[in-house]
Write a protein that holds these residues in place. Structure first.
Motif, PDB file in Angstrom:
ATOM      1  N   SER A  47      -2.678  -3.074  18.947  1.00 33.92           N
ATOM      2  CA  SER A  47      -3.978  -3.047  18.274  1.00 33.92           C
ATOM      3  C   SER A  47      -3.803  -2.761  16.790  1.00 33.92           C
ATOM      4  O   SER A  47      -2.979  -3.357  16.125  1.00 33.92           O
ATOM      5  N   VAL A  48      -4.576  -1.820  16.309  1.00 31.72           N
ATOM      6  CA  VAL A  48      -4.701  -1.545  14.884  1.00 31.72           C
ATOM      7  C   VAL A  48      -3.359  -1.179  14.253  1.00 31.72           C
ATOM      8  O   VAL A  48      -2.516  -0.514  14.872  1.00 31.72           O
ATOM      9  N   SER A  49      -3.200  -1.602  13.005  1.00 31.73           N
ATOM     10  CA  SER A  49      -2.042  -1.195  12.213  1.00 31.73           C
ATOM     11  C   SER A  49      -2.522  -0.562  10.910  1.00 31.73           C
ATOM     12  O   SER A  49      -3.574  -0.953  10.366  1.00 31.73           O
ATOM     13  N   THR A  50      -1.763   0.420  10.437  1.00 31.89           N
ATOM     14  CA  THR A  50      -2.052   1.020   9.136  1.00 31.89           C
ATOM     15  C   THR A  50      -0.808   0.911   8.250  1.00 31.89           C
ATOM     16  O   THR A  50       0.310   1.152   8.702  1.00 31.89           O
ATOM     17  N   LEU A  51      -1.040   0.538   7.017  1.00 36.23           N
ATOM     18  CA  LEU A  51       0.015   0.491   5.999  1.00 36.23           C
ATOM     19  C   LEU A  51      -0.247   1.636   5.030  1.00 36.23           C
ATOM     20  O   LEU A  51      -1.349   1.741   4.484  1.00 36.23           O
ATOM     21  N   THR A  52       0.735   2.498   4.859  1.00 42.66           N
ATOM     22  CA  THR A  52       0.592   3.660   3.991  1.00 42.66           C
ATOM     23  C   THR A  52       1.522   3.538   2.793  1.00 42.66           C
ATOM     24  O   THR A  52       2.700   3.193   2.953  1.00 42.66           O
ATOM     25  N   ILE A  53       0.962   3.781   1.629  1.00 44.05           N
ATOM     26  CA  ILE A  53       1.767   3.812   0.399  1.00 44.05           C
ATOM     27  C   ILE A  53       1.645   5.213  -0.168  1.00 44.05           C
ATOM     28  O   ILE A  53       0.544   5.675  -0.499  1.00 44.05           O
ATOM     29  N   GLN A  54       2.771   5.881  -0.275  1.00 53.35           N
ATOM     30  CA  GLN A  54       2.780   7.242  -0.807  1.00 53.35           C
ATOM     31  C   GLN A  54       3.099   7.214  -2.304  1.00 53.35           C
ATOM     32  O   GLN A  54       3.818   6.334  -2.781  1.00 53.35           O
ATOM     33  N   ARG A  55       2.540   8.184  -3.008  1.00 54.61           N
ATOM     34  CA  ARG A  55       2.838   8.343  -4.443  1.00 54.61           C
ATOM     35  C   ARG A  55       2.729   6.998  -5.154  1.00 54.61           C
ATOM     36  O   ARG A  55       3.674   6.504  -5.770  1.00 54.61           O
ATOM     37  N   THR A  56       1.554   6.396  -5.083  1.00 51.65           N
ATOM     38  CA  THR A  56       1.371   5.045  -5.605  1.00 51.65           C
ATOM     39  C   THR A  56       1.770   4.944  -7.076  1.00 51.65           C
ATOM     40  O   THR A  56       1.598   5.879  -7.869  1.00 51.65           O
ATOM     41  N   GLN A  57       2.291   3.751  -7.413  1.00 54.31           N
ATOM     42  CA  GLN A  57       2.685   3.410  -8.769  1.00 54.31           C
ATOM     43  C   GLN A  57       1.866   2.205  -9.219  1.00 54.31           C
ATOM     44  O   GLN A  57       1.340   1.458  -8.390  1.00 54.31           O
ATOM     45  N   GLN A  58       1.798   1.982 -10.520  1.00 53.37           N
ATOM     46  CA  GLN A  58       1.016   0.863 -11.029  1.00 53.37           C
ATOM     47  C   GLN A  58       1.539  -0.471 -10.508  1.00 53.37           C
ATOM     48  O   GLN A  58       0.749  -1.399 -10.288  1.00 53.37           O
ATOM     49  N   GLU A  59       2.839  -0.581 -10.289  1.00 56.05           N
ATOM     50  CA  GLU A  59       3.389  -1.846  -9.789  1.00 56.05           C
ATOM     51  C   GLU A  59       3.004  -2.115  -8.330  1.00 56.05           C
ATOM     52  O   GLU A  59       3.273  -3.210  -7.819  1.00 56.05           O
ATOM     53  N   ASP A  60       2.372  -1.139  -7.665  1.00 49.27           N
ATOM     54  CA  ASP A  60       1.899  -1.367  -6.297  1.00 49.27           C
ATOM     55  C   ASP A  60       0.571  -2.123  -6.293  1.00 49.27           C
ATOM     56  O   ASP A  60       0.104  -2.565  -5.231  1.00 49.27           O
ATOM     57  N   SER A  61      -0.048  -2.268  -7.450  1.00 44.88           N
ATOM     58  CA  SER A  61      -1.318  -2.991  -7.529  1.00 44.88           C
ATOM     59  C   SER A  61      -1.114  -4.426  -7.054  1.00 44.88           C
ATOM     60  O   SER A  61      -0.247  -5.145  -7.571  1.00 44.88           O
ATOM     61  N   ALA A  62      -1.906  -4.835  -6.073  1.00 44.27           N
ATOM     62  CA  ALA A  62      -1.745  -6.151  -5.454  1.00 44.27           C
ATOM     63  C   ALA A  62      -2.826  -6.290  -4.383  1.00 44.27           C
ATOM     64  O   ALA A  62      -3.577  -5.343  -4.113  1.00 44.27           O
ATOM     65  N   VAL A  63      -2.866  -7.463  -3.783  1.00 42.19           N
ATOM     66  CA  VAL A  63      -3.670  -7.658  -2.579  1.00 42.19           C
ATOM     67  C   VAL A  63      -2.731  -7.569  -1.386  1.00 42.19           C
ATOM     68  O   VAL A  63      -1.679  -8.225  -1.354  1.00 42.19           O
ATOM     69  N   TYR A  64      -3.106  -6.744  -0.428  1.00 43.83           N
ATOM     70  CA  TYR A  64      -2.304  -6.561   0.779  1.00 43.83           C
ATOM     71  C   TYR A  64      -3.007  -7.294   1.924  1.00 43.83           C
ATOM     72  O   TYR A  64      -4.162  -6.997   2.250  1.00 43.83           O
ATOM     73  N   LEU A  65      -2.300  -8.261   2.497  1.00 42.19           N
ATOM     74  CA  LEU A  65      -2.878  -9.111   3.533  1.00 42.19           C
ATOM     75  C   LEU A  65      -2.192  -8.868   4.860  1.00 42.19           C
ATOM     76  O   LEU A  65      -0.978  -8.664   4.921  1.00 42.19           O
ATOM     77  N   CYS A  66      -2.972  -8.921   5.891  1.00 45.92           N
ATOM     78  CA  CYS A  66      -2.493  -8.759   7.252  1.00 45.92           C
ATOM     79  C   CYS A  66      -2.697 -10.077   7.993  1.00 45.92           C
ATOM     80  O   CYS A  66      -3.675 -10.797   7.745  1.00 45.92           O
ATOM     81  N   ALA A  67      -1.771 -10.399   8.876  1.00 46.46           N
ATOM     82  CA  ALA A  67      -1.880 -11.612   9.684  1.00 46.46           C
ATOM     83  C   ALA A  67      -1.490 -11.299  11.111  1.00 46.46           C
ATOM     84  O   ALA A  67      -0.711 -10.362  11.366  1.00 46.46           O
TER      85      ALA A  67
END
Lengths: 117, 110
Positions: free
Chosen positions: A73-93
């Motif tokens: 079922s559900v999935s979670t994506l976790t980003i710790q201590r975010t950085q500016q280069e993490d800016s993006a669109v995150y897509l799930c399929a």
């Protein structure tokens, strides 16, 4: 039937904060993928889940990134201590399990647009 | 790893014109997907086409796997066709994760 859903649709956070993104796959789709799309670029693979098998984490860019999935079922994506280069669109399929003669076509959610200030 | 190249990178069309987008890949593949990413970012499945030709309304696609390319044809283009078109190939030995081309940006002018 319902397609792949993702939440939130947009997330703005400050550098150094943790964020959690959610994906609900299509019912019956045992395979689930996360991809990242930076501005003006194609999609890059992050992580793949198939049923109860160990996930393929080969695309995760750093140890600040992690993902979990409970069963099929559900999935979670976790980003710790975010950085500016993490800016993006995150897509799930998601897709159906592989079986002789069956399509392995992937279907995408609407994505989460992450902006790190 | 496999390389996926798309051409042209940009295309501007007058409404009603036809166009052909190309996708080349560097290794044998068992299937291929074409997507349209609309201006809101949603990826819409157009074709799942391992080989041969498929048609869906004004769109059609042909994959020649032995020569490692696929073509997407858009006929009688409309402004709603604008967006980015991606082709992607799955890596069977890696859980069918998709390798994407860089995309073709299409602008249809009225």
């Amino acid at each position: 039937g319902a397609g792949v859903s993702q939440s939130p649709s947009n997330k703005v956070t400050e550098k150094g904060k943790d964020v959690e993104l959610r994906c609900d796959p299509i019912s019956g789709h045992t395979a689930l993928y996360w991809y990242r799309q930076r501005l003006g670029q194609g999609l890059e693979f992050l992580i793949y889940f198939q049923g109860n098998s160990a996930p393929d984490k080969s695309g995760l860019p750093s140890d600040r990134f992690s993902a979990e999935r409970t069963g099929e079922s559900v999935s979670t994506l976790t980003i710790q201590r975010t950085q500016q280069e993490d800016s993006a669109v995150y897509l799930c399929a998601s897709r159906l399990p592989r079986h002789r003669g069956r399509s392995v076509e992937q279907f995408f959610g609407p994505g989460t647009r992450l902006t790190v200030l | 790893g496999i390389q996926v190249e798309q051409s042209p990178p940009d295309l501007i069309l007058q409404e009603g014109a036809n166009s052909t987008l190309r996708c080349n890949f560097s290794d044998s593949v068992n299937n291929l997907q074409w997507f349209h990413q609309n201006p809101w970012g949603q990826l819409i499945n157009l074709f799942y086409i391992p080989s041969g030709t498929k048609q869906n309304g004004r769109l059609s696609a042909t994959t020649v796997a032995t020569e490692r390319y696929s073509l997407l044809y858009i006929s009688s283009s409309q402004t709603t066709d604008s967006g980015v078109y991606f082709c992607a190939v799955p890596l069977m030995e890696y859980g069918n994760k998709l390798v994407f081309g860089a995309g073709t940006i299409l602008r249809v002018k009225s």
